[in-house]
Motif scaffolding. Structure first.
Motif, PDB file in Angstrom:
ATOM      1  N   ASP A   1       0.416  -1.199  -0.298  1.00 57.99           N
ATOM      2  CA  ASP A   1      -0.430  -0.119  -0.044  1.00 57.99           C
ATOM      3  C   ASP A   1       0.772   1.248  -0.274  1.00 57.99           C
ATOM      4  O   ASP A   1       1.496   1.240   0.993  1.00 57.99           O
ATOM      5  CB  ASP A   1      -0.383  -0.432   1.638  1.00 57.99           C
ATOM      6  CG  ASP A   1      -1.833  -0.773   0.939  1.00 57.99           C
ATOM      7  OD1 ASP A   1      -2.747  -1.620   0.190  1.00 57.99           O
ATOM      8  OD2 ASP A   1      -2.017  -1.574   1.820  1.00 57.99           O
ATOM      9  N   LEU A   2       0.207   2.048  -1.109  1.00 52.66           N
ATOM     10  CA  LEU A   2       1.638   3.398  -1.155  1.00 52.66           C
ATOM     11  C   LEU A   2       0.968   4.997  -1.548  1.00 52.66           C
ATOM     12  O   LEU A   2      -0.105   4.101  -2.058  1.00 52.66           O
ATOM     13  CB  LEU A   2       2.270   2.926  -2.576  1.00 52.66           C
ATOM     14  CG  LEU A   2       3.520   2.182  -2.173  1.00 52.66           C
ATOM     15  CD1 LEU A   2       4.361   1.844  -3.768  1.00 52.66           C
ATOM     16  CD2 LEU A   2       4.769   2.512  -1.402  1.00 52.66           C
ATOM     17  N   PRO A   3       1.193   5.659  -0.746  1.00 51.17           N
ATOM     18  CA  PRO A   3      -0.113   6.912  -1.164  1.00 51.17           C
ATOM     19  C   PRO A   3       0.447   7.608  -2.472  1.00 51.17           C
ATOM     20  O   PRO A   3       1.267   7.137  -3.531  1.00 51.17           O
ATOM     21  CB  PRO A   3       0.770   7.614  -0.035  1.00 51.17           C
ATOM     22  CG  PRO A   3       2.054   7.635   0.047  1.00 51.17           C
ATOM     23  CD  PRO A   3       1.884   5.759  -0.128  1.00 51.17           C
ATOM     24  N   PRO A   4      -0.550   8.492  -3.196  1.00 50.28           N
ATOM     25  CA  PRO A   4      -0.457   8.258  -4.512  1.00 50.28           C
ATOM     26  C   PRO A   4       0.357   9.260  -4.778  1.00 50.28           C
ATOM     27  O   PRO A   4       0.993   9.704  -5.557  1.00 50.28           O
ATOM     28  CB  PRO A   4      -2.092   8.978  -5.092  1.00 50.28           C
ATOM     29  CG  PRO A   4      -2.405   9.453  -2.758  1.00 50.28           C
ATOM     30  CD  PRO A   4      -1.821   8.708  -1.671  1.00 50.28           C
ATOM     31  N   MET A   5       1.238  10.405  -3.935  1.00 52.76           N
ATOM     32  CA  MET A   5       2.083  11.516  -3.728  1.00 52.76           C
ATOM     33  C   MET A   5       3.563  11.094  -2.381  1.00 52.76           C
ATOM     34  O   MET A   5       3.262  10.522  -2.060  1.00 52.76           O
ATOM     35  CB  MET A   5       1.357  12.919  -2.980  1.00 52.76           C
ATOM     36  CG  MET A   5       0.065  13.622  -2.862  1.00 52.76           C
ATOM     37  SD  MET A   5      -0.067  14.023  -4.334  1.00 52.76           S
ATOM     38  CE  MET A   5       1.038  15.258  -5.467  1.00 52.76           C
ATOM     39  N   PRO A   6       4.231  11.872  -3.019  1.00 53.18           N
ATOM     40  CA  PRO A   6       5.648  11.431  -2.753  1.00 53.18           C
ATOM     41  C   PRO A   6       5.399  11.372  -1.231  1.00 53.18           C
ATOM     42  O   PRO A   6       4.709  12.882  -0.133  1.00 53.18           O
ATOM     43  CB  PRO A   6       6.586  12.338  -4.054  1.00 53.18           C
ATOM     44  CG  PRO A   6       5.621  12.509  -4.568  1.00 53.18           C
ATOM     45  CD  PRO A   6       4.225  12.522  -4.601  1.00 53.18           C
ATOM     46  N   ALA A   7       6.565  10.987  -0.983  1.00 52.36           N
ATOM     47  CA  ALA A   7       6.660  10.744   0.936  1.00 52.36           C
ATOM     48  C   ALA A   7       8.010  11.158   1.036  1.00 52.36           C
ATOM     49  O   ALA A   7       8.782   9.935   0.769  1.00 52.36           O
ATOM     50  CB  ALA A   7       6.366   9.737   1.482  1.00 52.36           C
ATOM     51  N   VAL A   8       8.731  11.902   0.592  1.00 50.87           N
ATOM     52  CA  VAL A   8      10.109  12.938   0.671  1.00 50.87           C
ATOM     53  C   VAL A   8      10.777  12.968   2.303  1.00 50.87           C
ATOM     54  O   VAL A   8       9.938  13.419   3.319  1.00 50.87           O
ATOM     55  CB  VAL A   8      10.113  13.648   0.274  1.00 50.87           C
ATOM     56  CG1 VAL A   8      12.026  13.343   0.330  1.00 50.87           C
ATOM     57  CG2 VAL A   8      10.173  13.460  -1.456  1.00 50.87           C
ATOM     58  N   ALA A   9      11.900  12.136   2.474  1.00 55.07           N
ATOM     59  CA  ALA A   9      12.062  11.916   4.116  1.00 55.07           C
ATOM     60  C   ALA A   9      13.746  12.424   3.702  1.00 55.07           C
ATOM     61  O   ALA A   9      14.427  11.901   2.832  1.00 55.07           O
ATOM     62  CB  ALA A   9      11.722  11.434   4.604  1.00 55.07           C
TER      63      ALA A   9
END
Length: 475
Positions: free
Chosen positions: A347-355
């Motif tokens: 399960d991944l979000p539609p938007m980038p998850a930058v850290a």
């Protein structure tokens, strides 16, 4: 610089510091001495003032009696009467200064005349009373003057004599009180020091025995509350060390067991190859390669776990889209799950998850969690990886399995080395006992958190929270 031997350093410290009992005795004696001296000084002043007041009152009473008994019919009669009084009170150290209308003050002791004059005898009126203390040539005089007629009167003058004898007695009494106070303080200090020093000394003996490896001793919890707390803390430390060493021993046994299995396989297949009895040399070589890789991973994990608290532990931080990291990880684990009949879900979000984090260490943690999950997930169950953003400034990664899960009390200790391995060995497949501890240490160094809880799939869920701008603690 050469180091000082421990025994000599301890002895020097004891000489320099002194014992607690000695310090208590010195403190008690000092406090008692100061208290007695202050009390003596205050008492001397009070005694002097009290004695002077008593003398003044006594002299005033005598002056009143004399004034009431003097014949008032003529100056001659008053003079004769006062002359007789002067002879009587002279033995008490009192001088009578007589004031007559024509001859003024009668000749007598010059200091007494000066004291009476200073007090106001020359201007005394009929029936007037004067009570004063005056100083003449450094000596204090008590003056009680009475007016007994027109321009006549008398004054009783007495020097304040607390002098030699009285002062000696006062000083002697103060010194006696000082000696008695110091003696009592020394005895009280010695008793108090003994009461405090005995339990502390026993506690120190227990601590010294703990330093030498003893864990079965306990300090007596006695004495004042603070001393008892020290003993209780040492006892709790001893218990904690005992439990910690037991866990370390169990962990070493677990690691030894994990090392023994691949070593046995490597040794057996290598021996068969060396003796020429291997029926399938290629298979034997593959087994040796696999087991050596397993050994390499185990040793690498142990080294990472040992280095994780050291300053030289390196992190390569970068701006990372964690969706890409999870996608790459999922490609590997989807294949491995299919081989074991386990359903895999990502399960991944539609938007980038930058850290800002170390992608290699994140992947290492994800692989470790996934390996633990797959080990206990039965065929037909599901293994899930998910990435969410539960709030601003943080991303969450979850690895959930459909295995048997953990007992409720085990989630709190899931990341302690060897705890789960020791409990579940023989009941389900277990790893080396260091994987979860290593994962927790890595995430902590990255500035995040790793927690364990029950999963919706009925197994265990491990959740990683990573700040998008992590304040890492790496070297």
């Amino acid at each position: 610089m050469a180091s000082v031997p421990h025994d000599l350093r301890s002895a020097g410290d004891e000489v320099g510091r002194g014992s607690l009992a000695t310090r208590i005795v010195v403190a008690c004696v000092a406090v008692a001495g100061i208290a007695v001296l202050v009390a003596g000084v205050v008492m001397a002043g009070l005694a002097r003032r009290s004695a002077q007041n008593v003398l003044q009152d006594s002299l005033s009473a005598q002056a009143d009696v004399i004034a009431s008994q003097v014949d008032e019919r003529g100056a001659g009669s008053r003079t004769v009467g006062l002359g007789r009084v002067a002879q009587v009170v002279r033995g008490q150290g009192i001088v009578v200064v007589i004031l007559l209308p024509r001859s003024r003050i009668q000749p007598t002791d010059q200091r007494s005349i000066q004291a009476a004059t200073t007090a106001g005898l020359n201007d005394i009126g009929s029936t007037q009373r004067i009570s004063a203390t005056v100083s003449v040539d450094g000596t204090d005089y008590l003056v009680e003057a009475r007016g007994i007629g027109e321009s006549s009167g008398f004054a009783l003058v007495e020097p304040v004599r607390l002098a030699a004898d009285t002062q000696r007695i006062l000083i002697r009494n103060i010194l006696f009180a000082l000696g008695a106070g110091l003696l009592v303080a020394a005895l009280a200090g010695a008793l108090l020091g003994r009461l405090l020093g005995r339990p502390l000394r026993r506690t120190a003996d227990v601590a010294a025995a703990m330093r030498q490896g003893r864990r079965d001793l306990r300090a007596p919890v006695e004495g004042p509350a603070e001393v008892a707390e020290v003993a209780q803390a040492v006892n709790e430390l001893s218990i904690a060390l005992q439990h910690s060493e037991e866990r370390q021993r169990e962990f070493l046994l677990s690691v030894s067991h994990e090392l023994r299995t691949p070593l046995t396989a490597v040794h057996g297949f290598a021996e068969s190859l060396a003796d020429g009895v291997a029926t399938d040399p290629r298979h034997a070589g593959q087994v040796i390669q696999q087991e050596s890789q397993r050994l390499e991973r185990l040793v690498s994990d142990l080294l990472d776990l040992a280095r994780i608290g050291a300053d030289q532990f390196q992190l390569d931080l970068a701006q990372v889209d964690l969706r890409e990291t999870l996608s790459a990880c999922a490609e590997v684990w989807r294949v491995r799950c299919e081989r074991q009949g386990v359903h895999f879900r990502l399960d991944l979000p539609p938007m980038p998850a930058v850290a800002t984090t170390d992608p290699r260490r994140i992947r290492q943690v994800l692989d470790g969690l996934a390996e633990n999950a797959l080990r206990v997930t039965p065929p037909g169950a599901q293994l899930t990886m998910s990435l969410t953003q539960p709030g601003p400034g943080v991303v969450a990664i979850q690895v959930r399995d459909g295995g048997p899960g953990l007992a409720p009390e085990d989630y709190a200790v899931a990341f302690e080395r060897g705890v789960l391995n020791q409990k579940y060995r023989g009941r389900r497949p277990v790893g080396s006992g260091i994987g979860l501890a290593l994962a927790h240490g890595l995430i902590t160094r990255l500035g995040g958190t790793l927690t364990a809880a029950p999963a919706p799939e009925r197994g265990a869920a491990f959740t990683i929270h990573i700040p998008t701008d992590a304040k890492h603690t790496g070297g």
